[in-house]
Design a protein around this motif. Structure first.
Motif, PDB file in Angstrom:
ATOM      1  N   ALA A  14      40.895 -38.135 -20.401  1.00  0.00           N
ATOM      2  CA  ALA A  14      40.296 -38.050 -22.000  1.00  0.00           C
ATOM      3  C   ALA A  14      41.374 -37.894 -22.737  1.00  0.00           C
ATOM      4  O   ALA A  14      41.296 -38.564 -23.893  1.00  0.00           O
ATOM      5  CB  ALA A  14      39.855 -36.178 -21.850  1.00  0.00           C
ATOM      6  N   ARG A  15      42.418 -38.112 -23.125  1.00  0.00           N
ATOM      7  CA  ARG A  15      43.962 -38.231 -23.491  1.00  0.00           C
ATOM      8  C   ARG A  15      44.458 -39.812 -23.079  1.00  0.00           C
ATOM      9  O   ARG A  15      44.067 -40.306 -25.088  1.00  0.00           O
ATOM     10  CB  ARG A  15      44.970 -37.425 -23.482  1.00  0.00           C
ATOM     11  N   GLU A  74      42.024 -41.217 -26.090  1.00  0.00           N
ATOM     12  CA  GLU A  74      41.880 -41.358 -27.525  1.00  0.00           C
ATOM     13  C   GLU A  74      42.337 -41.693 -27.857  1.00  0.00           C
ATOM     14  O   GLU A  74      42.048 -42.375 -28.710  1.00  0.00           O
ATOM     15  CB  GLU A  74      41.925 -39.618 -26.978  1.00  0.00           C
ATOM     16  N   THR A 132      42.311 -32.888 -26.569  1.00  0.00           N
ATOM     17  CA  THR A 132      42.140 -33.677 -27.915  1.00  0.00           C
ATOM     18  C   THR A 132      41.901 -33.323 -29.578  1.00  0.00           C
ATOM     19  O   THR A 132      41.314 -32.332 -28.976  1.00  0.00           O
ATOM     20  CB  THR A 132      41.187 -35.240 -27.049  1.00  0.00           C
ATOM     21  N   SER A 133      42.061 -34.187 -29.853  1.00  0.00           N
ATOM     22  CA  SER A 133      41.912 -33.529 -31.467  1.00  0.00           C
ATOM     23  C   SER A 133      41.022 -34.582 -32.176  1.00  0.00           C
ATOM     24  O   SER A 133      40.584 -33.844 -33.224  1.00  0.00           O
ATOM     25  CB  SER A 133      43.202 -33.390 -31.841  1.00  0.00           C
TER      26      SER A 133
END
Length: 143
Positions: free
Chosen positions: A36-37, A40, A73-74
């Motif tokens: 996921a990172r 992103e 994540t952001s």
């Protein structure tokens, strides 16, 4: 004329061990978070957490994984897939409200299986975030 590409959505690999089966430890969840990172950082608009089948009929792992990805994540949107047969609208709304309260408005819920239209409609009356069924294009869900 300029053509704009649809947002890129990355389907994450399922977590087979770590949340409900200690035999695998947390390695699969760690791998999902790393994936996921990377998505992103690579510019993906969203990642999808696949609905899984958990041992003993437990259906919460995909939502737990979604929360983990949201917190790891952001900016990327997180689409969690859930089985309509496994959830009530109130329970799913409580999860979604808690997740968005912790991580901001990046969660979307995609309801799958028989009864998905009914559950999605009921969830939409209880939670203001994006809700869809299997026939909804993921890119449109997070655009």
């Amino acid at each position: 004329m300029t053509t704009i590409a649809p947002p890129r959505v990355v389907r994450l690999d399922p977590v087979l061990h770590g949340l409900v089966d200690p035999a695998g430890g947390t390695r699969d969840l760690d791998a999902m978070l790393a994936q996921a990172r990377a998505a992103e950082l690579g510019g993906a608009a969203a990642v999808t957490i696949p609905a899984g089948s958990a041992p003993g009929g437990r259906q919460w792992p995909s939502t737990a994984q979604a929360l983990a990805v949201l917190l790891a994540t952001s900016t990327v949107h997180v689409v969690v897939e859930v089985s309509a047969a496994a959830w009530t609208p109130d329970a799913l709304a409580r999860f979604a409200a808690s997740a968005t309260g912790l991580a901001g408005p990046r969660l979307a819920v995609r309801v799958l299986g028989p009864g998905s239209t009914t559950l999605a409609a009921a969830l939409s009356t209880r939670w203001a975030g994006p809700v869809a069924t299997a026939d909804t294009d993921l890119a449109a869900l997070v655009a």
